[in-house]
Design an enzyme around this catalytic site. Structure first.
Site, PDB file in Angstrom:
ATOM      1  N   ARG A   8      85.705 -41.050 -71.225  1.00 29.53           N
ATOM      2  CA  ARG A   8      84.862 -41.389 -70.210  1.00 29.53           C
ATOM      3  C   ARG A   8      83.520 -42.117 -71.131  1.00 29.53           C
ATOM      4  NH1 ARG A   8      82.651 -37.197 -68.048  1.00 29.53           N
ATOM      5  NH2 ARG A   8      81.288 -38.581 -67.392  1.00 29.53           N
ATOM      6  N   ASP A  23      68.046 -34.019 -56.497  1.00 30.47           N
ATOM      7  CA  ASP A  23      66.746 -33.800 -55.632  1.00 30.47           C
ATOM      8  C   ASP A  23      65.496 -34.756 -56.179  1.00 30.47           C
ATOM      9  OD1 ASP A  23      66.705 -31.747 -57.781  1.00 30.47           O
ATOM     10  OD2 ASP A  23      64.721 -31.234 -57.169  1.00 30.47           O
ATOM     11  N   ASP A  57      72.788 -34.465 -75.663  1.00 33.17           N
ATOM     12  CA  ASP A  57      74.193 -34.939 -75.795  1.00 33.17           C
ATOM     13  C   ASP A  57      74.769 -34.800 -77.223  1.00 33.17           C
ATOM     14  OD1 ASP A  57      75.112 -36.152 -73.234  1.00 33.17           O
ATOM     15  OD2 ASP A  57      74.260 -37.818 -73.603  1.00 33.17           O
ATOM     16  N   LYS A  65      77.376 -46.396 -73.050  1.00 33.82           N
ATOM     17  CA  LYS A  65      77.727 -45.769 -71.926  1.00 33.82           C
ATOM     18  C   LYS A  65      76.455 -45.479 -70.853  1.00 33.82           C
ATOM     19  CE  LYS A  65      79.574 -41.329 -70.014  1.00 33.82           C
ATOM     20  NZ  LYS A  65      78.135 -40.810 -69.519  1.00 33.82           N
ATOM     21  N   ASN A  66      75.399 -44.742 -71.675  1.00 34.14           N
ATOM     22  CA  ASN A  66      74.376 -44.488 -70.612  1.00 34.14           C
ATOM     23  C   ASN A  66      73.490 -45.422 -70.342  1.00 34.14           C
ATOM     24  OD1 ASN A  66      75.583 -41.905 -70.324  1.00 34.14           O
ATOM     25  ND2 ASN A  66      74.113 -40.966 -71.992  1.00 34.14           N
ATOM     26  N   ARG A 114      79.286 -39.088 -62.769  1.00 34.13           N
ATOM     27  CA  ARG A 114      77.863 -38.771 -62.434  1.00 34.13           C
ATOM     28  C   ARG A 114      77.477 -40.032 -62.172  1.00 34.13           C
ATOM     29  NH1 ARG A 114      74.423 -34.958 -61.169  1.00 34.13           N
ATOM     30  NH2 ARG A 114      72.370 -35.307 -61.610  1.00 34.13           N
ATOM     31  N   ILE A 120      68.373 -28.475 -71.551  1.00 30.09           N
ATOM     32  CA  ILE A 120      68.466 -29.258 -70.429  1.00 30.09           C
ATOM     33  C   ILE A 120      69.635 -28.873 -69.422  1.00 30.09           C
ATOM     34  CG2 ILE A 120      69.033 -31.601 -69.815  1.00 30.09           C
ATOM     35  CD1 ILE A 120      66.465 -31.466 -71.289  1.00 30.09           C
ATOM     36  N   ARG A 179      73.897 -29.847 -61.367  1.00 32.07           N
ATOM     37  CA  ARG A 179      73.373 -31.086 -61.504  1.00 32.07           C
ATOM     38  C   ARG A 179      72.701 -31.655 -60.283  1.00 32.07           C
ATOM     39  NH1 ARG A 179      76.865 -34.149 -66.132  1.00 32.07           N
ATOM     40  NH2 ARG A 179      74.855 -35.276 -66.347  1.00 32.07           N
ATOM     41  N   PRO A 180      71.583 -31.259 -59.776  1.00 32.59           N
ATOM     42  CA  PRO A 180      71.079 -31.698 -58.734  1.00 32.59           C
ATOM     43  C   PRO A 180      70.553 -32.897 -58.649  1.00 32.59           C
ATOM     44  CG  PRO A 180      69.643 -30.218 -59.679  1.00 32.59           C
ATOM     45  CD  PRO A 180      70.806 -29.974 -60.478  1.00 32.59           C
ATOM     46  N   CYS A 207      80.538 -34.707 -66.437  1.00 32.95           N
ATOM     47  CA  CYS A 207      80.903 -33.164 -66.999  1.00 32.95           C
ATOM     48  C   CYS A 207      80.240 -32.300 -66.151  1.00 32.95           C
ATOM     49  CB  CYS A 207      80.090 -33.449 -68.171  1.00 32.95           C
ATOM     50  SG  CYS A 207      80.809 -34.713 -69.430  1.00 32.95           S
TER      51      CYS A 207
HETATM   52  C1  UD1 Z   1      70.733 -36.463 -69.309  1.00 29.67           C
HETATM   53  C2  UD1 Z   1      69.983 -36.426 -70.558  1.00 29.67           C
HETATM   54  C3  UD1 Z   1      70.360 -37.945 -70.975  1.00 29.67           C
HETATM   55  C4  UD1 Z   1      71.820 -38.079 -71.203  1.00 29.67           C
HETATM   56  C5  UD1 Z   1      72.697 -37.598 -70.024  1.00 29.67           C
HETATM   57  C6  UD1 Z   1      74.113 -37.685 -70.139  1.00 29.67           C
HETATM   58  C7  UD1 Z   1      67.968 -35.416 -70.642  1.00 29.67           C
HETATM   59  C8  UD1 Z   1      66.535 -35.341 -70.078  1.00 29.67           C
HETATM   60  N1  UD1 Z   1      68.692 -36.057 -70.060  1.00 29.67           N
HETATM   61  O1  UD1 Z   1      70.469 -37.398 -68.352  1.00 29.67           O
HETATM   62  O2  UD1 Z   1      69.324 -37.974 -72.080  1.00 29.67           O
HETATM   63  O3  UD1 Z   1      72.138 -39.039 -71.624  1.00 29.67           O
HETATM   64  O4  UD1 Z   1      72.366 -36.316 -69.470  1.00 29.67           O
HETATM   65  O5  UD1 Z   1      74.749 -36.487 -70.856  1.00 29.67           O
HETATM   66  O6  UD1 Z   1      68.257 -35.014 -71.796  1.00 29.67           O
HETATM   67  N2  UD1 Z   1      67.432 -32.611 -62.550  1.00 29.67           N
HETATM   68  C9  UD1 Z   1      67.013 -31.964 -61.536  1.00 29.67           C
HETATM   69  N3  UD1 Z   1      67.178 -32.949 -60.297  1.00 29.67           N
HETATM   70  C10 UD1 Z   1      67.338 -34.184 -60.665  1.00 29.67           C
HETATM   71  C11 UD1 Z   1      67.726 -34.802 -61.572  1.00 29.67           C
HETATM   72  C12 UD1 Z   1      67.694 -33.950 -62.839  1.00 29.67           C
HETATM   73  O7  UD1 Z   1      66.813 -30.936 -61.374  1.00 29.67           O
HETATM   74  O8  UD1 Z   1      67.296 -34.909 -59.319  1.00 29.67           O
HETATM   75  C13 UD1 Z   1      67.613 -31.682 -63.924  1.00 29.67           C
HETATM   76  C14 UD1 Z   1      69.009 -31.644 -64.504  1.00 29.67           C
HETATM   77  O9  UD1 Z   1      69.685 -30.633 -63.727  1.00 29.67           O
HETATM   78  C15 UD1 Z   1      68.818 -31.419 -65.772  1.00 29.67           C
HETATM   79  C16 UD1 Z   1      67.489 -32.035 -66.221  1.00 29.67           C
HETATM   80  O10 UD1 Z   1      66.830 -32.401 -65.183  1.00 29.67           O
HETATM   81  O11 UD1 Z   1      68.630 -30.205 -66.223  1.00 29.67           O
HETATM   82  C17 UD1 Z   1      67.958 -33.436 -67.015  1.00 29.67           C
HETATM   83  O12 UD1 Z   1      68.664 -34.255 -66.005  1.00 29.67           O
HETATM   84  P1  UD1 Z   1      68.613 -35.779 -66.301  1.00 29.67           P
HETATM   85  O13 UD1 Z   1      67.779 -36.276 -67.320  1.00 29.67           O
HETATM   86  O14 UD1 Z   1      68.592 -36.499 -64.742  1.00 29.67           O
HETATM   87  O15 UD1 Z   1      70.189 -35.947 -66.585  1.00 29.67           O
HETATM   88  P2  UD1 Z   1      70.796 -37.154 -66.910  1.00 29.67           P
HETATM   89  O16 UD1 Z   1      70.286 -38.291 -66.128  1.00 29.67           O
HETATM   90  O17 UD1 Z   1      72.192 -36.700 -66.520  1.00 29.67           O
END
Ligand code: UD1
Length: 426
Positions: free
Chosen positions: A400, A124, A308, A22-23, A92, A330, A121-122, A116
Site C-alpha cells: 500500500r 469527526d 509513521d 503516498k501521503n 483510509r 498519535i 481513527r475518527p 491501517c
Molecule cells: C497521520 C499522521 C500523518 C501520517 C498519516 C499516515 C500526524 C499528526 N498525522 O495522518 O503524519 O502521514 O497518519 O500514517 O502525525 N483525529 C481525530 N479526528 C479526526 C481526524 C483525526 O480525532 O477527524 C485524530 C486521529 O485519531 C489521530 C490524530 O488525530 O489520533 C492524527 O490524525 P490525522 O493527522 O488526521 O491522521 P492522518 O491524517 O491519518
C-alpha cells in the site's frame, strides 16, 4: 498471499532516489475532482492505494489512467457521489473524497474508510469542519458518513481541535470550492499539506499560509486542469536510512528535502550513526551496525518525530546496546509489529502507546506477518539485519505504501524478493 523473502544479514551500500509520496498523491488525486479539464500528475508511486484511488475515480464516472509514474485524470464526466463500500474499505484515504464530492454534487456518501488498524481513527474533525462550511450530516453510523450541501459550501472561520493532517486536507479542498474567504486555524503543517496547497494553487486556487498554523483560502468554485509533480516520500527515505542504520553500511537518499528528515537524523546520530546533509535534498548515512539505545523518544505532529517513522526506528535499534522506548502520541496501536520483532529474537514489547526495546546481540531469520503498512516495512528491516532466511507474510500491507520494497533494497546489496504465494512463485 504475497510475502517478502529475505536472506540476511545485509550490509547496505549505494544511493536511492526517493519516489513520490503516498501521503501526498492520495489527497491530490481526490482534489483533482475539483478541476475541470485534464489533470496530469507526475512522480506518482505505483502503489495499491493509488490503484484503489483510480478505481474510485472510475466508479464515479471520471477517467483516470496511469502510465509509468504519470496519471491523467478528467472529472468532467463525473456522475456518481457514492464511494462503493469495497473501495472505501481498501484505504483510509477514501475520506478525502468527501469534500470534492460535496462541492461537485452537493452530496457525498462514504462507507467506513479502511487503512491501517492503528486504533480508533475518527473523522469527526473532517465532518465538523465541513458542517461549518454548510454541509449537513444525513447519516453517520459505524464510521460511515453521508453528507449533503444542497446550497453548496460556503466559507468559514474554523479552528481544528487537533492539527489532523487529513482533516486539514479535507477542509483545504472544501475551502477552495466554497464561496468567500475561509480562514482555517490550528491546521497541520506537514509537508504533504503544503504539497496539496501547491497543487491546488497550480490549478488556480488562491491559498496563503500553508506550512503555518493558519491557512487562508479565497474560494473560487471550479479549479482548472493542471500538471503537477508530487513531492518526495519522506517515509520511504526514512525506511532506507533506518535499514542502513540497522544493517550497517553507507547509503545516500536523494531527492527528499533534508530538513524533513531532521528529527530522524538527530535520533540516528544519537544512536551512533554518522549522518550528513549533502545540499538541501540529499542525506548520507554511515553506520557500522553497532548502535546505542536511544532512551526515550516521542512522536508528535510536524516538525516533531513522525508517527509513521516510529516502527522503522524501532527496527533500527533492535540490536542496539541499551534501552530504547519509543512512544507514539498519535495512534494507540502503532507497535503491533513488536510481536513480529520478538519472533526474530528481539527483546521488546508494546506497552501502552510505547515500544520498549532492550537490544540483543543478534537476530535470527524467522517467519512473521506484516500487521500494517509501516509495521510491515519495519519487519523487513529487522529481517535484513537478521541471520538467515525470513519470510514476511501479508505483504499486501507493505505494498500500500512501497511500490516495490524488494526493488528498493536489492540495488543496495540486500537479498530479498517478493513472492506471490501461488504456484507461479516469485
Ligand atoms: C497521520 C499522521 C500523518 C501520517 C498519516 C499516515 C500526524 C499528526 N498525522 O495522518 O503524519 O502521514 O497518519 O500514517 O502525525 N483525529 C481525530 N479526528 C479526526 C481526524 C483525526 O480525532 O477527524 C485524530 C486521529 O485519531 C489521530 C490524530 O488525530 O489520533 C492524527 O490524525 P490525522 O493527522 O488526521 O491522521 P492522518 O491524517 O491519518
Amino acid at each position: 498471499m504475497r510475502s517478502i523473502i529475505v536472506d540476511g544479514p545485509a550490509r547496505l551500500s549505494g544511493s536511492v532516489h526517493v519516489p513520490g509520496a503516498k501521503n501526498s498523491v492520495l489527497p491530490i488525486l481526490a482534489a483533482s475532482l475539483l478541476c475541470t479539464g485534464t489533470v496530469v500528475l507526475r512522480n506518482v508511486p505505483r502503489l495499491t492505494d493509488v490503484q484503489a484511488a483510480l478505481e474510485i475515480h472510475a466508479s464515479l464516472g471520471c477517467t483516470a489512467a496511469l502510465h509509468g509514474h504519470t496519471v491523467s485524470i478528467c472529472a468532467d464526466g463525473m456522475r456518481a457521489c457514492d464511494i462503493p463500500h469495497s473501495l472505501a474499505a481498501r484505504m483510509r484515504s477514501s475520506v478525502f473524497y468527501l469534500a470534492p464530492l460535496l462541492a461537485r454534487t452537493g452530496r457525498a456518501a462514504l462507507a467506513a474508510p479502511g487503512g491501517c488498524d492503528l486504533g480508533p481513527r475518527p473523522v469527526d474533525i473532517h465532518i465538523d469542519g465541513l458542517c461549518a462550511m454548510g454541509a449537513h450530516v444525513v447519516q453517520e453510523s459505524g464510521g460511515a458518513s453521508a453528507l449533503t450541501a444542497p446550497r453548496g459550501l460556503h466559507c468559514a472561520d474554523y479552528t481544528l481541535r487537533f492539527p489532523s493532517v487529513g482533516a486539514t486536507e479535507t477542509l483545504l479542498m472544501a475551502a477552495c470550492a466554497a464561496r468567500g474567504v475561509s480562514v482555517l486555524r490550528g491546521v497541520a503543517v506537514e509537508p504533504e499539506v503544503v504539497d496539496l496547497a501547491r497543487f491546488l494553487r497550480s490549478a488556480g486556487a488562491e491559498i496563503s499560509g500553508e506550512g503555518t498554523r493558519c491557512i487562508t483560502v479565497r474560494g473560487r468554485g471550479a479549479l482548472l486542469g493542471t500538471q503537477y509533480d508530487v513531492c518526495a516520500d519522506r517515509i520511504v527515505a526514512a525506511t532506507v536510512l533506518c535499514a542502513a542504520a540497522a544493517c550497517g553500511g553507507e547509503v545516500i537518499v536523494d531527492g527528499c528535502p533534508a530538513r524533513q528528515l531532521e528529527p530522524l537524523v538527530s535520533l540516528l546520530r544519537r544512536a551512533g550513526c554518522a549522518v550528513a546533509a549533502l545540499g538541501t535534498d540529499s542525506v548520507a548515512l554511515s553506520s557500522d551496525g553497532a548502535l546505542r539505545g536511544l532512551g526515550l523518544v516521542q512522536t508528535g505532529v510536524y516538525p516533531a518525530f513522525p508517527t509513521d517513522m516510529a516502527p522503522l526506528l524501532g527496527a533500527a535499534v533492535l540490536r542496539a546496546d541499551g534501552i530504547s522506548v519509543i512512544r507514539d502520541t498519535i495512534f494507540p496501536n502503532r507497535f503491533v509489529c513488536a510481536q513480529g520483532f520478538a519472533v526474530f529474537g528481539a527483546r521488546c514489547g508494546a506497552a501502552g502507546e510505547s515500544l520498549v526495546v532492550s537490544g540483543v546481540r543478534s537476530l535470527n531469520g524467522a517467519q512473521a506477518a506484516a500487521p500494517d503498512l509501516r509495521g510491515g516495512a519495519a519487519l523487513v528491516i529487522a529481517a535484513m539485519s537478521a541471520h538467515g532466511e525470513s519470510v514476511i507474510d501479508n505483504a499486501h500491507h507493505i505494498e500500500r505504501g512501497y511500490e516495490d520494497i524488494s526493488g528498493l533494497f536489492t540495488p543496495l546489496g540486500a537479498h530479498l524478493e517478493t513472492a506471490c504465494g501461488c504456484p507461479c512463485a516469485v
